[in-house]
Design a protein around this motif. Structure first.
Motif, PDB file in Angstrom:
ATOM      1  N   VAL A  32      80.243 -29.414 -20.810  1.00  0.00           N
ATOM      2  CA  VAL A  32      80.208 -28.771 -19.501  1.00  0.00           C
ATOM      3  C   VAL A  32      79.541 -27.401 -19.602  1.00  0.00           C
ATOM      4  CG1 VAL A  32      81.628 -27.770 -17.675  1.00  0.00           C
ATOM      5  CG2 VAL A  32      82.199 -30.025 -18.594  1.00  0.00           C
ATOM      6  N   ALA A  33      79.971 -26.608 -20.584  1.00  0.00           N
ATOM      7  CA  ALA A  33      79.387 -25.280 -20.769  1.00  0.00           C
ATOM      8  C   ALA A  33      77.897 -25.372 -21.096  1.00  0.00           C
ATOM      9  CB  ALA A  33      80.131 -24.538 -21.880  1.00  0.00           C
ATOM     10  N   ALA A  34      77.526 -26.350 -21.933  1.00  0.00           N
ATOM     11  CA  ALA A  34      76.126 -26.528 -22.308  1.00  0.00           C
ATOM     12  C   ALA A  34      75.274 -26.878 -21.090  1.00  0.00           C
ATOM     13  CB  ALA A  34      76.001 -27.616 -23.370  1.00  0.00           C
ATOM     14  N   ASN A  35      75.808 -27.708 -20.209  1.00  0.00           N
ATOM     15  CA  ASN A  35      75.064 -28.085 -19.013  1.00  0.00           C
ATOM     16  C   ASN A  35      74.902 -26.912 -18.055  1.00  0.00           C
ATOM     17  OD1 ASN A  35      74.426 -31.248 -18.395  1.00  0.00           O
ATOM     18  ND2 ASN A  35      76.025 -31.010 -19.936  1.00  0.00           N
ATOM     19  N   VAL A  36      75.931 -26.071 -17.939  1.00  0.00           N
ATOM     20  CA  VAL A  36      75.825 -24.883 -17.086  1.00  0.00           C
ATOM     21  C   VAL A  36      74.715 -23.972 -17.607  1.00  0.00           C
ATOM     22  CG1 VAL A  36      76.982 -22.768 -16.358  1.00  0.00           C
ATOM     23  CG2 VAL A  36      78.221 -24.937 -16.313  1.00  0.00           C
ATOM     24  N   VAL A  37      74.732 -23.694 -18.896  1.00  0.00           N
ATOM     25  CA  VAL A  37      73.742 -22.805 -19.500  1.00  0.00           C
ATOM     26  C   VAL A  37      72.338 -23.392 -19.365  1.00  0.00           C
ATOM     27  CG1 VAL A  37      72.950 -21.865 -21.700  1.00  0.00           C
ATOM     28  CG2 VAL A  37      75.367 -21.725 -21.092  1.00  0.00           C
ATOM     29  N   ALA A  38      72.191 -24.694 -19.662  1.00  0.00           N
ATOM     30  CA  ALA A  38      70.877 -25.326 -19.592  1.00  0.00           C
ATOM     31  C   ALA A  38      70.355 -25.371 -18.160  1.00  0.00           C
ATOM     32  CB  ALA A  38      70.949 -26.736 -20.171  1.00  0.00           C
ATOM     33  N   ALA A  39      71.243 -25.612 -17.194  1.00  0.00           N
ATOM     34  CA  ALA A  39      70.833 -25.650 -15.792  1.00  0.00           C
ATOM     35  C   ALA A  39      70.325 -24.292 -15.331  1.00  0.00           C
ATOM     36  CB  ALA A  39      71.997 -26.104 -14.919  1.00  0.00           C
ATOM     37  N   LEU A  40      71.055 -23.232 -15.678  1.00  0.00           N
ATOM     38  CA  LEU A  40      70.615 -21.891 -15.311  1.00  0.00           C
ATOM     39  C   LEU A  40      69.274 -21.557 -15.969  1.00  0.00           C
ATOM     40  CD1 LEU A  40      74.011 -19.968 -15.537  1.00  0.00           C
ATOM     41  CD2 LEU A  40      72.801 -20.696 -13.464  1.00  0.00           C
ATOM     42  N   GLY A  41      69.119 -21.936 -17.222  1.00  0.00           N
ATOM     43  CA  GLY A  41      67.858 -21.696 -17.914  1.00  0.00           C
ATOM     44  C   GLY A  41      66.700 -22.418 -17.251  1.00  0.00           C
ATOM     45  N   ALA A  42      66.915 -23.690 -16.861  1.00  0.00           N
ATOM     46  CA  ALA A  42      65.852 -24.472 -16.231  1.00  0.00           C
ATOM     47  C   ALA A  42      65.466 -23.893 -14.875  1.00  0.00           C
ATOM     48  CB  ALA A  42      66.291 -25.924 -16.091  1.00  0.00           C
ATOM     49  N   ALA A  43      66.473 -23.487 -14.072  1.00  0.00           N
ATOM     50  CA  ALA A  43      66.194 -22.957 -12.737  1.00  0.00           C
ATOM     51  C   ALA A  43      65.409 -21.641 -12.814  1.00  0.00           C
ATOM     52  CB  ALA A  43      67.501 -22.751 -11.977  1.00  0.00           C
ATOM     53  N   VAL A  44      65.831 -20.741 -13.696  1.00  0.00           N
ATOM     54  CA  VAL A  44      65.140 -19.462 -13.841  1.00  0.00           C
ATOM     55  C   VAL A  44      63.743 -19.674 -14.417  1.00  0.00           C
ATOM     56  CG1 VAL A  44      65.150 -17.245 -15.036  1.00  0.00           C
ATOM     57  CG2 VAL A  44      67.271 -18.158 -14.060  1.00  0.00           C
ATOM     58  N   ALA A  45      63.635 -20.563 -15.395  1.00  0.00           N
ATOM     59  CA  ALA A  45      62.346 -20.806 -16.034  1.00  0.00           C
ATOM     60  C   ALA A  45      61.345 -21.411 -15.060  1.00  0.00           C
ATOM     61  CB  ALA A  45      62.514 -21.724 -17.236  1.00  0.00           C
ATOM     62  N   GLY A  46      61.831 -22.157 -14.059  1.00  0.00           N
ATOM     63  CA  GLY A  46      60.923 -22.711 -13.070  1.00  0.00           C
ATOM     64  C   GLY A  46      60.182 -21.633 -12.305  1.00  0.00           C
ATOM     65  N   VAL A  47      60.886 -20.554 -11.970  1.00  0.00           N
ATOM     66  CA  VAL A  47      60.254 -19.422 -11.287  1.00  0.00           C
ATOM     67  C   VAL A  47      59.290 -18.716 -12.228  1.00  0.00           C
ATOM     68  CG1 VAL A  47      60.668 -17.237 -10.110  1.00  0.00           C
ATOM     69  CG2 VAL A  47      62.253 -19.146  -9.782  1.00  0.00           C
ATOM     70  N   VAL A  48      59.722 -18.491 -13.480  1.00  0.00           N
ATOM     71  CA  VAL A  48      58.855 -17.846 -14.473  1.00  0.00           C
ATOM     72  C   VAL A  48      57.608 -18.694 -14.720  1.00  0.00           C
ATOM     73  CG1 VAL A  48      58.716 -17.042 -16.863  1.00  0.00           C
ATOM     74  CG2 VAL A  48      60.830 -16.726 -15.557  1.00  0.00           C
ATOM     75  N   ASP A  49      57.786 -19.988 -14.757  1.00  0.00           N
ATOM     76  CA  ASP A  49      56.678 -20.927 -14.947  1.00  0.00           C
ATOM     77  C   ASP A  49      55.589 -20.702 -13.905  1.00  0.00           C
ATOM     78  OD1 ASP A  49      55.029 -23.206 -14.806  1.00  0.00           O
ATOM     79  OD2 ASP A  49      56.618 -24.536 -15.496  1.00  0.00           O
ATOM     80  N   ASP A  50      55.968 -20.616 -12.631  1.00  0.00           N
ATOM     81  CA  ASP A  50      54.983 -20.413 -11.566  1.00  0.00           C
ATOM     82  C   ASP A  50      54.328 -19.041 -11.630  1.00  0.00           C
ATOM     83  OD1 ASP A  50      55.191 -22.931 -10.374  1.00  0.00           O
ATOM     84  OD2 ASP A  50      56.920 -22.355  -9.176  1.00  0.00           O
ATOM     85  N   LEU A  51      54.968 -18.083 -12.302  1.00  0.00           N
ATOM     86  CA  LEU A  51      54.417 -16.724 -12.385  1.00  0.00           C
ATOM     87  C   LEU A  51      53.496 -16.536 -13.581  1.00  0.00           C
ATOM     88  CD1 LEU A  51      57.584 -14.605 -11.471  1.00  0.00           C
ATOM     89  CD2 LEU A  51      55.584 -15.042 -10.031  1.00  0.00           C
ATOM     90  N   VAL A  52      53.917 -17.009 -14.772  1.00  0.00           N
ATOM     91  CA  VAL A  52      53.149 -16.729 -15.992  1.00  0.00           C
ATOM     92  C   VAL A  52      52.567 -17.979 -16.640  1.00  0.00           C
ATOM     93  CG1 VAL A  52      54.549 -14.693 -16.443  1.00  0.00           C
ATOM     94  CG2 VAL A  52      55.171 -16.864 -17.522  1.00  0.00           C
ATOM     95  N   GLY A  53      52.901 -19.142 -16.133  1.00  0.00           N
ATOM     96  CA  GLY A  53      52.365 -20.370 -16.691  1.00  0.00           C
ATOM     97  C   GLY A  53      53.356 -21.088 -17.586  1.00  0.00           C
ATOM     98  N   PRO A  54      53.211 -22.409 -17.693  1.00  0.00           N
ATOM     99  CA  PRO A  54      54.191 -23.211 -18.435  1.00  0.00           C
ATOM    100  C   PRO A  54      54.109 -23.070 -19.952  1.00  0.00           C
ATOM    101  CG  PRO A  54      52.404 -24.591 -17.624  1.00  0.00           C
ATOM    102  CD  PRO A  54      52.192 -23.234 -17.030  1.00  0.00           C
ATOM    103  N   LYS A  55      52.920 -22.785 -20.487  1.00  0.00           N
ATOM    104  CA  LYS A  55      52.789 -22.735 -21.942  1.00  0.00           C
ATOM    105  C   LYS A  55      53.637 -21.620 -22.536  1.00  0.00           C
ATOM    106  CE  LYS A  55      49.424 -22.324 -25.712  1.00  0.00           C
ATOM    107  NZ  LYS A  55      47.990 -22.191 -26.081  1.00  0.00           N
ATOM    108  N   ALA A  56      53.641 -20.455 -21.907  1.00  0.00           N
ATOM    109  CA  ALA A  56      54.450 -19.343 -22.418  1.00  0.00           C
ATOM    110  C   ALA A  56      55.931 -19.698 -22.406  1.00  0.00           C
ATOM    111  CB  ALA A  56      54.198 -18.095 -21.567  1.00  0.00           C
ATOM    112  N   VAL A  57      56.361 -20.408 -21.371  1.00  0.00           N
ATOM    113  CA  VAL A  57      57.767 -20.818 -21.295  1.00  0.00           C
ATOM    114  C   VAL A  57      58.108 -21.775 -22.426  1.00  0.00           C
ATOM    115  CG1 VAL A  57      59.484 -22.030 -19.896  1.00  0.00           C
ATOM    116  CG2 VAL A  57      57.872 -20.459 -18.798  1.00  0.00           C
ATOM    117  N   ILE A  58      57.237 -22.738 -22.680  1.00  0.00           N
ATOM    118  CA  ILE A  58      57.505 -23.737 -23.725  1.00  0.00           C
ATOM    119  C   ILE A  58      57.543 -23.088 -25.103  1.00  0.00           C
ATOM    120  CG2 ILE A  58      56.687 -25.840 -24.837  1.00  0.00           C
ATOM    121  CD1 ILE A  58      55.291 -26.539 -22.181  1.00  0.00           C
ATOM    122  N   ILE A  59      56.545 -22.266 -25.401  1.00  0.00           N
ATOM    123  CA  ILE A  59      56.474 -21.643 -26.732  1.00  0.00           C
ATOM    124  C   ILE A  59      57.685 -20.746 -26.976  1.00  0.00           C
ATOM    125  CG2 ILE A  59      55.197 -19.965 -28.122  1.00  0.00           C
ATOM    126  CD1 ILE A  59      52.626 -21.118 -26.989  1.00  0.00           C
TER     127      ILE A  59
END
Length: 447
Positions: free
Chosen positions: A298-325
Motif C-alpha cells: 500500500v505504501a509503495a503504491n502511494v509513493v509510486a503514484a505520487l511520483g508518476a503524477a508529478v513526473a507527468g508534469v515534469v515530463d511535459d516541461l523538460v522532456g521524457p528522457k531526463a525523467v527516465i535517466i
C-alpha cells in the motif's frame, strides 16, 4: 478538424485510465503482493528438489516471456492493422480475468500438483495481460495531445497505483489481517489458503468491472493496413514478414525509434522485475511478515503514484528522457544500498525510495514513444513498444534466478535486476529526445 486530431474529452481520458486502475488487480494483487507470495511462501514452502519456490517462479515467468516474444509482436500488429484494437483489448483482458478467477483452485494443503498449477495460471495470465496492454498502450494518442501526453500517461500510471492501494487495503483488512485460523474483518478461514484464494476472486471481479469504461468510451481505431495486409488475406506466419518489413522501413526512416524500443524494452523489464520479486525478497531477505508485505505494498503504491503524477508534469516541461535517466539512476543507487543492508527498517526506507522512481520511468517511457512515433504509425509503434518489452521479458526473471542460484541466496537476485536496469540506461543515453516540433508533427500526421 479530423477526428484523429480532436482532443479527447475528460471522460474519455478518465475511462482510459480506469483500465490502469482495474489492472492493479493483476499487477499488484496477483503478480506482486499476494498470489506470488502465497505460492512461494505457503503452497511451495516445503518444495523438494534443486530449485526453491522463488526460483521456480522466476523460471515460469521467464518461459512466459519467451512465449510472448514469439507471439505478442504479431498480435499487436494485427489488431492495429485491422482496426480491432478495442476488441483485442476486451478479449485479452477478460481472458486474464478468467485465469485470475481460476487461481482460487490453488490449495496450499495439497501443494502437489497445485503449486505447479498456480505457476501455470500465473504464466498464462502474464501472457494474456501483456497482450491486453498492447492495445491499451496503443490508445494513448487517442486520448492525449502533444502538450498533454506526459500528464495523461502519468495520470494513467497513478490511477493504476491508486487502484492497487484500494484493492490491497481491501484484501488485507477483509481477508488477511490478524492471526489464527480465521483472518480479516470477514473472519475467513485460512485452511487450504482459502482467505488468499478468495482474494483472487475479488481481484478478478475488480478487473472485470473497471475494464468496462474504456471499452464503452474510447472508439475503435481505424484500420491502417496496406493493400494485401488484411487479416482475412494474411496468415499468422505471414504477419511476421509484414512486421519485419515495417521494422526495416522504420530503421531507414528514423533509427533512433528502433534504438529507443530496444533500450526501453530492457529497462522496462528491469522495472517489472522490481515489482515481481520485491515482495518475495521482502519476506525471504529482510524479514517482513507475509501480512506486512501488503502494508508495504500500500505504501509503495502511494509513493509510486505520487511520483508518476508529478513526473507527468515534469515530463511535459523538460522532456521524457531526463525523467527516465534520473529515475533509473536513482533506482540503481537505492538497489546498491539494499544489497548490503539488513532488517525491515532498511527495507522500508530504501524500498519506498526506490518505488518513488518506478512510476516516473514507466510513464515517461510511454510518452517518449508517443512523441517519437512516425506519423500514421502510432498504433503499430505502441504495439511494438509493448511487445518488444515482453519479447525480452525473460531477462530480469532469468538473471534473478541465475544470481539466486549461483550465489545461493535470494539477496543476490537484486544484482541481477540492477544489471538489467543498467544496460537499459546505457542504451538510452545516446537516443536523442524528440523536439517539440517533431512531437507536434506526429500528431498532425496521424490524421
Amino acid at each position: 478538424m479530423s477526428p484523429d486530431l480532436r482532443p479527447a474529452t475528460r471522460g474519455q481520458v478518465f475511462s482510459w485510465a480506469m483500465w490502469d486502475w482495474g489492472s492493479a488487480a493483476f499487477n499488484a494483487v496477483i503478480v506482486t503482493f499476494v498470489f506470488s507470495v502465497y505460492l512461494t511462501d505457503s503452497v511451495g514452502a516445503d518444495l523438494d528438489g534443486p530449485f526453491s519456490a522463488a526460483t521456480w517462479l522466476s523460471i515460469s515467468i521467464a518461459l512466459a516471456g519467451l512465449v510472448i516474444a514469439l507471439t505478442a509482436p504479431v498480435m499487436g500488429q494485427r489488431a492495429d492493422r485491422g482496426g480491432r484494437r478495442r476488441r483485442s483489448l476486451a478479449i485479452w483482458t477478460y481472458l486474464t480475468v478468467a485465469l485470475t478467477a481460476l487461481m482460487f483452485l490453488v490449495d496450499s494443503d495439497a501443494p502437489y500438483p497445485w503449486f505447479f498449477v498456480g505457476l501455470l495460471l500465473l504464466a498464462l495470465g502474464s501472457i494474456t495481460f501483456e497482450f491486453a496492454e498492447v492495445s491499451y498502450f496503443a490508445m494513448l494518442r487517442q486520448v492525449s495531445t502533444p502538450a498533454t501526453v506526459g500528464r495523461v500517461s502519468g495520470f494513467g500510471w497513478a490511477m493504476g497505483y491508486f487502484g492497487g492501494i484500494f484493492l490491497l487495503l481491501a484484501a488485507f483488512l477483509g481477508f488477511i489481517s490478524g492471526d489464527g485460523d480465521e483472518r480479516g474483518l470477514l473472519g475467513i478461514s485460512t485452511e487450504g489458503g482459502l482467505n488468499v484464494r478468495l482474494v483472487c476472486l475479488v481481484a478478478a471481479v475488480w478487473f472485470a468491472v473497471f475494464a468496462l469504461p474504456v471499452l464503452r468510451s474510447v472508439p475503435e481505431n481505424r484500420p491502417r493496413g496496406k493493400k494485401g495486409d488484411d487479416d482475412d488475406e494474411v496468415g499468422f506466419v505471414e504477419s511476421y514478414r509484414i512486421l519485419w518489413r515495417d521494422l526495416k522501413a522504420l530503421w531507414r526512416r528514423d533509427p533512433r525509434t528502433v534504438k529507443f524500443l530496444v533500450a526501453s524494452a530492457i529497462f522496462r523489464d528491469g522495472l517489472a522485475g522490481v515489482f515481481t520479486f520485491g515482495a518475495i525478497l521482502a519476506v525471504t531477505v529482510y524479514g517482513l511478515a507475509p501480512g506486512d508485505v501488503l502494508i508495504f505494498g500500500v505504501a509503495a503504491n502511494v509513493v509510486a503514484a505520487l511520483g508518476a503524477a508529478v513526473a507527468g508534469v515534469v515530463d511535459d516541461l523538460v522532456g521524457p528522457k531526463a525523467v527516465i535517466i534520473g529515475s533509473l539512476a536513482a533506482m540503481l543507487g537505492t538497489m546498491t544500498v539494499l544489497l548490503f543492508v539488513d532488517g525491515t527498517a532498511m527495507f522500508w526506507l530504501f524500498g519506498l525510495l526506490m518505488c518513488l522512481f518506478v512510476g516516473p520511468a514507466q510513464s515517461a517511457s510511454r510518452s517518449f514513444l508517443a512523441r517519437l512515433a512516425p506519423p500514421g504509425s502510432d498504433g503499430q509503434m505502441f504495439g511494438l513498444y509493448a511487445t518488444t518489452g515482453r519479447a525480452i521479458s525473460f531477462l530480469a526473471p532469468a538473471l534473478f534466478g541465475l544470481f539466486t542460484w549461483g550465489f545461493g541466496t535470494d539477496r543476490a537476485g537484486i544484482a541481477g535486476i540492477a544489471l538489467v536496469l543498467l544496460v537499459g540506461l546505457l542504451l538510452l543515453l545516446p537516443v536523442k529526445t524528440p523536439t517539440r516540433s517533431e512531437a507536434s508533427g506526429t500528431w498532425a500526421g496521424a490524421a
